[in-house]
Design an enzyme around this catalytic site. Structure first.
Site, PDB file in Angstrom:
ATOM      1  N   HIS A  63       0.828  -1.220   0.000  1.00 24.14           N
ATOM      2  CA  HIS A  63       0.000   0.000   0.000  1.00 24.14           C
ATOM      3  C   HIS A  63       0.860   1.267   0.000  1.00 24.14           C
ATOM      4  O   HIS A  63       0.712   2.102  -0.907  1.00 24.14           O
ATOM      5  CB  HIS A  63      -0.971  -0.017   1.180  1.00 24.14           C
ATOM      6  N   HIS A  87       3.706   6.577   5.900  1.00 23.14           N
ATOM      7  CA  HIS A  87       2.534   7.297   6.409  1.00 23.14           C
ATOM      8  C   HIS A  87       1.677   6.506   7.392  1.00 23.14           C
ATOM      9  O   HIS A  87       0.903   7.097   8.153  1.00 23.14           O
ATOM     10  CB  HIS A  87       1.670   7.827   5.238  1.00 23.14           C
ATOM     11  N   GLU A  91       0.795   5.000  13.185  1.00 18.50           N
ATOM     12  CA  GLU A  91      -0.492   4.479  13.648  1.00 18.50           C
ATOM     13  C   GLU A  91      -0.482   2.964  13.821  1.00 18.50           C
ATOM     14  O   GLU A  91      -1.006   2.447  14.806  1.00 18.50           O
ATOM     15  CB  GLU A  91      -1.601   4.855  12.654  1.00 18.50           C
ATOM     16  N   ASP A  92       0.123   2.259  12.867  1.00 20.00           N
ATOM     17  CA  ASP A  92      -0.021   0.799  12.829  1.00 20.00           C
ATOM     18  C   ASP A  92       1.131   0.025  13.444  1.00 20.00           C
ATOM     19  O   ASP A  92       1.099  -1.200  13.490  1.00 20.00           O
ATOM     20  CB  ASP A  92      -0.217   0.338  11.375  1.00 20.00           C
ATOM     21  N   ASP A 154      -2.916   8.535  -0.864  1.00 20.05           N
ATOM     22  CA  ASP A 154      -3.296   7.440   0.032  1.00 20.05           C
ATOM     23  C   ASP A 154      -4.759   7.049  -0.207  1.00 20.05           C
ATOM     24  O   ASP A 154      -5.105   5.873  -0.366  1.00 20.05           O
ATOM     25  CB  ASP A 154      -3.082   7.901   1.482  1.00 20.05           C
ATOM     26  N   ASP A 274     -24.932  14.667 -26.829  1.00 22.02           N
ATOM     27  CA  ASP A 274     -25.045  15.410 -28.085  1.00 22.02           C
ATOM     28  C   ASP A 274     -23.862  16.348 -28.287  1.00 22.02           C
ATOM     29  O   ASP A 274     -23.564  16.762 -29.399  1.00 22.02           O
ATOM     30  CB  ASP A 274     -26.339  16.253 -28.081  1.00 22.02           C
TER      31      ASP A 274
END
Length: 721
Positions: A63, A87, A91-92, A154, A274
């Site tokens: 990712h 990034h 957090e992870d 992201d 059109d």
């Protein structure tokens, strides 16, 4: 659609993931040292995310690698690419911002921190959580605009890989993308990303509708090929004869724009398709205008369809000439004419002229300044709004609606959204100008502040010292800045009025107990603040003024403090609070009895409304007197000179023009008519209800006498519901 060299997905096949392929792309525009730094960030992220997998089963690091590839195709700088790789690390994984700062420098760590999905906070709703996250992201954008570019990349990769999620979650993410991220991409001029956001979001939200439109477009494309090619060849050969080098391409509408036009304009698919659209790209601004002359001599221009965004660029830096033409057999043609630089700017926006990768580029500085100005505006709105949901509501209003261009008296151009009014114009000049505006001139004529502005008008705002925003402005302003500034002012005004009213009410309650606020020791006030859980004494006064706390009970609390003897209570009626009708938001006059100066009155506390004034004999006030803690004794000030609304019922013999005669009599008595309503009683009698502004009971008696002198008047009475 965007064309990405590394992670392009075709025919449903999985994209190829490779740091070596990315490094090869980066080496085309970055130095070897910078490429090495990006690679180092990748290997660091790979280790940090070891063992983590995406919903699709792929290693998680695919990712951030894909996000970096999207930014690489925009030729973003190496720090943005490093932030893209890292990034999700904060957090992870267990890695902190401080460690990232030591490893890769404070700039990259700040970027990662700005992009990271923030620490999980328990909110009342998911909407509030999303709003809070966006609010914090806006603050991060203010520090470094690259935060939003990494965030958009992201989100783009997440949208491309939505298929593995549950339908409900897929729709929620798609809706958020269409409402927030696609308009941000548009606001920053990033057309390619906006288009892909919209098409992917549309397909996720309404898969069947998207499939049907996609199939219809495919069929029409074959039918149209001959006409498109014929028009393109005609224009191309004419420009060759004139010696103007140009690249001409047919321009197709994307799925979401077709769907939107079908819905908003209530047109069928065939009517939308059109139109034949072309883009002509040339080498200079001078040639843009020469090409315009050529196509206008080839085909007849449609009046009112020409727009010059080269002379007056859009707020996001977009430049181009737009014109509409009648082709052969009346076929409608739309043409955009621009230079290669404008084409790049139109597709990639702020990323096309990135400040960090060029030196002294005027176009770059201009687009970057516009983006910064927008982010600064977001910050101002964020500071004024009361909560994150209100903030995001205002941001949605401001995210690139259709625009108009108006002029200041000095000839400066201001861009405003369609539907903007002179009040929006005033606030876009400066908050203080908006707060103090009282009137305006449009093209040198006096006009109402609620009039909708049109492109090309010159607007002049008339201000007055001491003037204040009118709450009614919220009914017609359209810009987020105007709305948030007015709300902020009114909240602040309401609070200061509540504190002032609360102090007066507490003084009266203390006087009823034989005391004064100034005689109460500071220590006792602090103890009251502590026992009530308020943050300061002003907050207690505010609660009293808003009607959420009872003044008499608060006075008793002060007297019941240790060591304080409560004096004998005197009659509350001796200490009535004096009012004159100019108290502001928190002294309201009841619409059931319409009290006016001279009427015996009484006040009733109402939560959040402060004091509601009733006549002493009003049935509502009589009912509520069973709660003495809610009753506030009131009396009129002697020098009251304001207008107060009162309702009259007039019974008249039916005559032609009698309503006009009645209105003339009332106006002749120096009274303003706020509302007239007529009801027929019998074929011979007309009953008229009047809401009029009067200054006192004497003034009212004079008006009623003048009405009685009308020969057709049968009866006139003051209405009390």
């Amino acid at each position: 659609m965007l064309q990405y060299s590394i992670f392009q997905t075709q025919n449903g096949q999985k994209p190829e993931h490779s740091i070596d392929a990315l490094a090869a792309t980066l080496s085309e525009y970055l130095s070897p040292e910078q490429v090495n730094l990006v690679q180092r960030a990748y290997y660091y992220a790979e280790q940090a995310h070891e063992g983590q997998r995406r919903r699709s089963g792929e290693p998680y690091v695919t990712h951030p690698l894909a996000v970096a590839a999207i930014l690489a195709d925009m030729h973003m700088d190496h720090q943005s690419l490093m932030a893209a790789m890292l990034h999700d690390v904060i957090e992870d994984t267990a890695i902190s911002k401080k460690i990232l700062s030591q490893q890769f420098g404070s700039t990259v760590a700040e970027l990662v921190d700005g992009v990271s999905k923030l620490t999980r906070i328990e909110f009342q709703s998911r909407a509030e959580q999303q709003a809070e996250n966006f609010q914090k992201m806006a603050l991060a954008m203010a520090k470094d605009i690259r935060v939003i570019l990494v965030k958009l990349a992201d989100r783009l990769h997440n949208m491309r890989t939505l298929g593995v999620l549950q339908p409900e979650k897929r729709r929620r993410i798609a809706r958020e993308t269409l409402e927030i991220y696609a308009p941000i991409a548009q606001r920053l001029g990033m057309h390619n990303i906006r288009v892909e956001f919209e098409d992917l979001g549309f397909s996720a939200m309404y898969p069947m509708r998207a499939d049907r439109i996609r199939a219809a477009v495919r069929q029409v494309r074959g039918d149209r090929r001959e006409i498109v090619e014929n028009i393109r060849e005609t224009v191309e050969s004419y420009l060759e004869e004139e010696g103007i080098p140009a690249r001409i391409t047919g321009r197709e509408k994307h799925l979401f724009s077709i769907y939107q036009k079908m819905r908003s304009k209530r047109k069928s698919f065939s009517e939308i398709m059109d139109l034949y659209a072309f883009r002509i790209v040339v080498d200079s601004v001078d040639n843009c205008y020469r090409v315009l002359g050529c196509v206008h001599s080839l085909y007849k221009p449609v009046p009112g369809q020409f727009k010059d965004y080269i002379a007056i660029p859009k707020a996001n830096g977009y430049q181009s000439l737009h014109t509409g033409l009648f082709g052969l057999h009346g076929v409608p043609i739309e043409i955009q004419i621009r230079t290669e630089e404008m084409e790049e700017m139109a597709n990639n926006g702020i990323a096309a002229h990135w400040l960090y990768k060029t030196d002294g580029d005027a176009a770059n500085g201009n687009s970057h300044a516009r983006a910064r100005q927008w982010v600064q505006g977001l910050l101002e709105i964020q500071q004024r709004t009361g909560n994150s949901l209100e903030f995001i509501e205002n941001v949605k209003i401001d995210l690139f609606p259709d625009e108009i261009y108006v002029f200041t008296p000095k000839g400066e151009i201001l861009e405003l959204p369609a539907g903007a009014t002179p009040v929006d114009f005033a606030y876009s000049v400066h908050s203080d100008v908006g707060n103090s505006c009282v009137a305006c001139r449009i093209n040198r004529r006096l006009a109402p502040l609620s009039e909708v502005l049109q492109s090309g008008q010159t607007v002049e705002v008339i201000t007055a010292q001491g003037a204040q925003p009118n709450p009614n402005w919220l009914n017609f302003v359209v810009t987020a800045k105007a709305r948030s500034t007015i709300r902020h002012f009114l909240k602040h005004q309401r609070r200061s009025e509540a504190v002032e009213l609360g102090e007066r009410m507490l003084e009266k309650a203390l006087a009823g107990l034989g005391g004064q606020l100034k005689d109460i020791p500071e220590r006792q006030l602090e103890e009251l603040v502590e026992t009530t859980g308020a943050d300061r004494f002003d907050s207690i006064l505010e609660e009293i003024g808003l009607g959420n706390r009872v003044a008499y009970l608060t006075a008793r609390q002060l007297f019941n403090a240790p060591g304080k003897t409560e004096p004998e209570q005197t009659s509350l009626g001796q200490h009535a609070m004096v009012i004159n009708g100019t108290e502001g938001f928190l002294v309201n006059f009841a619409k059931c009895c319409y009290p006016i100066p001279g009427d015996p009155i009484i006040g009733l506390l109402s939560s959040e409304k402060g004091v509601v004034v009733h006549t002493d004999n009003c049935h509502n006030s009589i009912e509520l007197r069973s709660k003495p803690e809610k009753v506030v004794p009131l009396s009129w000030a002697e020098d009251t000179d304001n207008e107060f609304t009162v309702e009259l019922k007039v019974e008249l013999s039916k005559q032609r023009g009698i309503i006009a005669v009645l209105a003339t009599r009332v106006n002749g008595a120096d009274a303003s008519i706020e509302k007239i309503s007529v009801e027929d009683d019998t074929p011979k009698v007309t009953i008229v209800h009047l809401l009029i502004g009067v200054k006192s009971r004497v003034h009212l008696a004079n008006i009623m006498r003048r009405i009685r002198h009308i020969p057709a008047t049968l009866r006139v009475t003051r209405v009390r519901h």
